[in-house]
Structure formats: structure tokens, C-alpha cells
Design a protein around this motif. Sequence first.
Motif, mmCIF file in Angstrom:
data_model
loop_
_atom_site.group_PDB
_atom_site.id
_atom_site.type_symbol
_atom_site.label_atom_id
_atom_site.label_comp_id
_atom_site.label_asym_id
_atom_site.label_seq_id
_atom_site.Cartn_x
_atom_site.Cartn_y
_atom_site.Cartn_z
ATOM 1 N N SER A 96 0.829 -1.199 0.000
ATOM 2 C CA SER A 96 0.000 0.000 0.000
ATOM 3 C C SER A 96 0.867 1.253 0.000
ATOM 4 O O SER A 96 2.036 1.218 0.407
ATOM 5 C CB SER A 96 -0.906 0.013 1.226
ATOM 6 O OG SER A 96 -0.132 0.218 2.391
ATOM 7 N N LEU A 97 0.300 2.361 -0.425
ATOM 8 C CA LEU A 97 1.009 3.631 -0.400
ATOM 9 C C LEU A 97 1.402 3.996 1.026
ATOM 10 O O LEU A 97 2.511 4.474 1.275
ATOM 11 C CB LEU A 97 0.150 4.741 -1.011
ATOM 12 C CG LEU A 97 0.766 6.134 -1.013
ATOM 13 C CD1 LEU A 97 2.063 6.164 -1.797
ATOM 14 C CD2 LEU A 97 -0.220 7.143 -1.558
ATOM 15 N N ASN A 98 0.517 3.751 1.985
ATOM 16 C CA ASN A 98 0.836 4.049 3.385
ATOM 17 C C ASN A 98 2.060 3.275 3.856
ATOM 18 O O ASN A 98 2.917 3.809 4.554
ATOM 19 C CB ASN A 98 -0.352 3.745 4.294
ATOM 20 C CG ASN A 98 -1.453 4.754 4.149
ATOM 21 O OD1 ASN A 98 -1.243 5.859 3.661
ATOM 22 N ND2 ASN A 98 -2.651 4.382 4.573
ATOM 23 N N GLU A 99 2.129 2.000 3.489
ATOM 24 C CA GLU A 99 3.280 1.183 3.884
ATOM 25 C C GLU A 99 4.550 1.676 3.202
ATOM 26 O O GLU A 99 5.611 1.761 3.822
ATOM 27 C CB GLU A 99 3.026 -0.293 3.562
ATOM 28 C CG GLU A 99 4.160 -1.216 3.920
ATOM 29 C CD GLU A 99 4.435 -1.333 5.412
ATOM 30 O OE1 GLU A 99 5.373 -2.065 5.759
ATOM 31 O OE2 GLU A 99 3.749 -0.697 6.239
ATOM 32 N N TYR A 100 4.454 2.025 1.945
ATOM 33 C CA TYR A 100 5.599 2.557 1.208
ATOM 34 C C TYR A 100 6.112 3.831 1.873
ATOM 35 O O TYR A 100 7.314 3.996 2.103
ATOM 36 C CB TYR A 100 5.199 2.823 -0.245
ATOM 37 C CG TYR A 100 6.269 3.492 -1.058
ATOM 38 C CD1 TYR A 100 7.385 2.783 -1.500
ATOM 39 C CD2 TYR A 100 6.166 4.840 -1.390
ATOM 40 C CE1 TYR A 100 8.374 3.408 -2.249
ATOM 41 C CE2 TYR A 100 7.145 5.468 -2.137
ATOM 42 C CZ TYR A 100 8.240 4.741 -2.558
ATOM 43 O OH TYR A 100 9.224 5.359 -3.297
ATOM 44 N N GLU A 101 5.206 4.752 2.212
ATOM 45 C CA GLU A 101 5.596 6.005 2.864
ATOM 46 C C GLU A 101 6.196 5.747 4.239
ATOM 47 O O GLU A 101 7.148 6.416 4.646
ATOM 48 C CB GLU A 101 4.403 6.956 2.943
ATOM 49 C CG GLU A 101 4.033 7.483 1.570
ATOM 50 C CD GLU A 101 2.741 8.282 1.553
ATOM 51 O OE1 GLU A 101 1.927 8.166 2.502
ATOM 52 O OE2 GLU A 101 2.539 9.023 0.571
ATOM 53 N N ARG A 102 5.652 4.754 4.964
ATOM 54 C CA ARG A 102 6.224 4.396 6.267
ATOM 55 C C ARG A 102 7.655 3.904 6.090
ATOM 56 O O ARG A 102 8.560 4.290 6.849
ATOM 57 C CB ARG A 102 5.381 3.310 6.932
ATOM 58 C CG ARG A 102 5.850 2.940 8.340
ATOM 59 C CD ARG A 102 5.112 1.729 8.882
ATOM 60 N NE ARG A 102 5.525 0.495 8.244
ATOM 61 C CZ ARG A 102 6.640 -0.178 8.554
ATOM 62 N NH1 ARG A 102 7.466 0.263 9.491
ATOM 63 N NH2 ARG A 102 6.947 -1.298 7.936
#
Length: 94
Positions: free
Chosen positions: A44-50
Motif C-alpha cells: 500500500s502507499l501508506n506502507e511505502y511512505e512508512r
Amino acid sequence: MSNKPLLAVSAKEAASKFGFYTDEAMLRPVGIQRHGTTRVVMISLNEYERLLRRDRQVIRTEDLDDETIEAILNAQPGERSREAGRRLADPDAG
């Protein structure tokens, strides 16, 4: 992201059900395999940003400006670090 294990699928399967697997990648990593080897992982984008926030940059000391070098040289350890140092110096103390 959840602790669910990687969902491995063939590239052909991922291509034929792309929408499904992009939705699945919002919940857990989806590994795209080619000839039985995972080559790419969708997250997910959230995981990538994390993960980007956790990324660290390596900088050579000769590339640092004088102000930064001075700050490093004059840095003082915090109380937790001093306490850890005392415990290492005298393991029986506590």
C-alpha cells in the motif's frame, strides 16, 4: 500494515486480476512471481511512505558542513545513555 504473510502470485495471475491484487496489497504484501521467483512486491502507499520515513541516508563526513561537525563533536549523551554506560562499567550496580 498487518502482519499477514506475503501473498505470492504468478505474474500472469496478477495481470489477469490486477484490481483484486491491488486491493489485496492494501491489506498485505503481494509478491509477483516470474518462473516461481518473487521479483516484485506490491504494498500500500501508506506502507511505502512508512518505509521511506525509516530509510536512512549515508553521508560522508567530508561532505558535512562545519556547523554540523561542531554539533556532533559537542553533543552530550542523554541520561538514558549515561545510565547505560554506568551499568556497562559496573554490571553489579544495577
